[in-house]
Scaffold this active site. Structure first.
Site: not given
Lengths: 260, 260, 260, 260
Positions: A49, A120
């Site tokens: 990721d 985020e």
């Protein structure tokens, strides 16, 4: 039907530094070729990721879709790794479009910095001194003063990442929401965060920034000594992720909610 | 101003049994009159959230809006109580439209029962034996077997009610989501529930229903010895709640998220 | 070795109603004999934790140790099931001594009931009306008014049972503590409970008991319409559980804390 | 009775840098005098919990008791501030004795560092890379691999500090326990930590320390690039804190557990 643009032949491969990602890169470019990113119909990312986030950031201005294959330790955004059938898989893949957050940071020198975040935006203390933060939503004061390690604003795609570690809820990928979640809140100690409309503008003001310095971080892009951080969804930017059928991001996030 | 349809004059008052609600009922009907519910332009409910739920259920088939004034212990759905200015407040009130859940219960006699829920549908053990439940979403098995006190499906409006007590997240009133939240889960003990699309069909199957009987409850309507419970949002039914300006349900729920 | 008192020969077997527990009972009594409980040096319980609790309750006044073998669905208090080597295992087993809670309940008729609990004393609403409870510790008011499904007081042994389902902490078996944990607290909604000295006397007062009736439950012994419940540890009663070496209760609870 | 050693006259005052602490220092030393710490019967600390921690650390080797008065933002360890009656309050104060943790850190240069912690020992990531940690208790592997921001070991006195922010349980001051609590755990994402005997030796091993560097922190003493951290209670050191009657540390922590 036929001559669909999805007869993909031009692939740009990228890989993380991990040996098994590098080895995969060698074999796959030998087999399927390697075009420059500007010419690519699809970018294939080999790693975890972390690499996927990096690749998404790097190609945010193009509209080229990205297909990941897992050669890393965490592969929530990655498909299974196989070397065969890549062209067929790319043609059959399902597309998920996600929007990043735009973060604007004003630092103690009154300089303004900007960055995009796929997962985020987080605010975090820089020293052992707890951060003291004020939170406004759409211009309205919502949290007068919070002592904490920090706070984050997560997209649905990012709700399974850092947000999950700090006990925020997982959001369905299509939910028009952002998760505002405290990180180690000390006062008010029991505040669990809020789910906000994805049209919300969140402002974090840093109180006592000299005594209690913080960094503002958009995914991995960090700006130190922030005094004010503004966050909202950048609807105009759409990032295209490709997933094998039945494993698109909505299904992944739904399945993740039932893991325990 | 001029002849806007909102020149409300026909009010039907209802009140809970609490003395202060009854006293308010006497004074307000004396002052503003009392028409039959079929003729009313608005129903004014005097009591707490319990009465409001009851009133909403009773008038679900009409489209008449309901305005509550708090004469009870919990007044999340109620406006502040004042006796003066009622007509002006009604004219200026903002409307929130919410959709109930439809619950279909099959019991151990294979009888099917149906009820609507404004806050939540909950499944709960009837004896000290923990319930053993299976959960399917849109026909797909998501939780094979959960031992627990029960589970609930909450609307956004209900997310601040029982759902909150069992540590489910508060949902913005306009979020197209339902909260599926376990009640005292024993196994898997750390499952925290899931946020589902408001288009989801949730099915709860009761395992070992003879040894482990459960009730299915839509708000306060209970059916015992359920063996299968189906839940989905009834989009065709829209309930109209009226709130004083600046205190509509979206703002109430947002503010509730920042309480601690 | 030589004539140590641990040369166990007199066993009383008990079994749950489950077919595999009954079958085990047949085979083991055929092989090792069956004495009456009064004569037994050890009681061997065949079933799950439910049977173990029942057996502990039944033989609480004797001081005979109990050794469980798992023939049920949950076997936290049980050893592995083997038919061979039973005598050797009994001789080598380690003993854990635990103390029950004594619950005294006053009901709405002012009748007083008493029962012992090995796992927990719980107070729970009897209807859909939330309970309203007041909590005193050692005579001092600690929680003025809590609206909730209920509350429980758990021993360390019981901290992995119902207490765990309602998010209470797991306590080491030797910790001189009791866990006081709310069940689905509605107001104050974020109270997480307290760890109390095992010498604490906990009193729960039921507010509005007519409107909001509750049951008081010691393990599985229930008294309805409680208006006041007193709980404290019964230090004078010591229950002896036997476990295979390396699997005694302290290790089981420690290991349970690291499960996820 | 009379000539009790508690006729305190020799006080050493210390104060934080905050203006109101400094002003208090001026007034109190003018009124009650100021002796050197070596001669003091009691140290009076003027500030918040930060100053108290600092003062406790500074005088850990003496056995002189410390009495705090609150002139700071967080005063869990402090008494109320009054200028009058100080001698009487000191004479009537109750003593709580607490034991610090001893932390031994081995860094990447194989250098060993040691420090004491009154509140907690915490391990925390130094970069945006999540830490990967292994946890052993009393030499036994308990957590193979945890990806997280970090982990902490808190004393009962420290259980209301950083431990509380990361959702660890509050421990009664006399409980012979330590709280081992994860900080933002990513994998296993639902592990909530463990309560350990206060005799436990906890070892944290840092995995991939080059890629994922961490700091080990004892209260505010930080050592960077730790590769192994050992923690256990230093029973031989007893720190004496003085509190006004009825407000000693046991009562404070008990009351804190009932705050919400």
């Amino acid at each position: 039907m036929h001559d669909r643009p999805s007869d993909i032949t031009k692939i740009h491969f990228v890989a993380s530094e991990a040996p098994e990602a590098q080895a995969a890169f060698e074999r796959l470019t030998a087999r399927y070729g390697q075009v420059r990113p500007e010419e690519a119909e699809v970018i294939v990312a080999l790693g975890g990721d972390g690499l996927m986030l990096q690749t998404l950031h790097q190609h945010m201005c193009h509209s080229v879709p990205i297909y990941g294959m897992n050669r890393g330790s965490i592969g929530f955004l990655m498909n299974e790794y196989h070397e065969d059938d890549l062209l067929e898989r790319l043609e059959q893949a399902e597309m998920s479009v996600i929007h990043p957050l735009r973060m604007k940071v004003r630092d103690r020198e009154s300089v303004t910095h900007e960055a995009l975040a796929i997962n985020e935006v987080s605010i975090f203390r820089l020293t052992y001194q707890a951060a003291k933060l004020r939170i406004l939503v759409d211009g309205q004061l919502r949290m007068d003063e919070m002592m904490c390690d920090g706070v984050l604003v997560a997209t649905p795609a990012g709700s399974t990442a850092y947000n999950l570690s700090v006990y925020g809820p997982i959001l369905p990928i299509n939910a028009p929401l952002l998760a505002l979640t405290p990180i180690s809140p000390f006062r008010p100690r029991r505040w669990r965060g809020a789910l906000l409309s994805n049209e919300a503008h969140v402002r974090i003001e840093v109180l006592e920034p000299e005594k209690r310095p913080v960094a503002a971080v958009a995914d991995h892009t960090e700006f130190r000594h922030a005094v004010r951080v503004d966050v909202h969804e950048a609807r105009s930017i759409g990032l295209k992720l490709m997933f094998d059928p039945g494993h698109a991001l909505d299904e992944r996030i739904l399945a993740e909610q039932f893991r325990y």
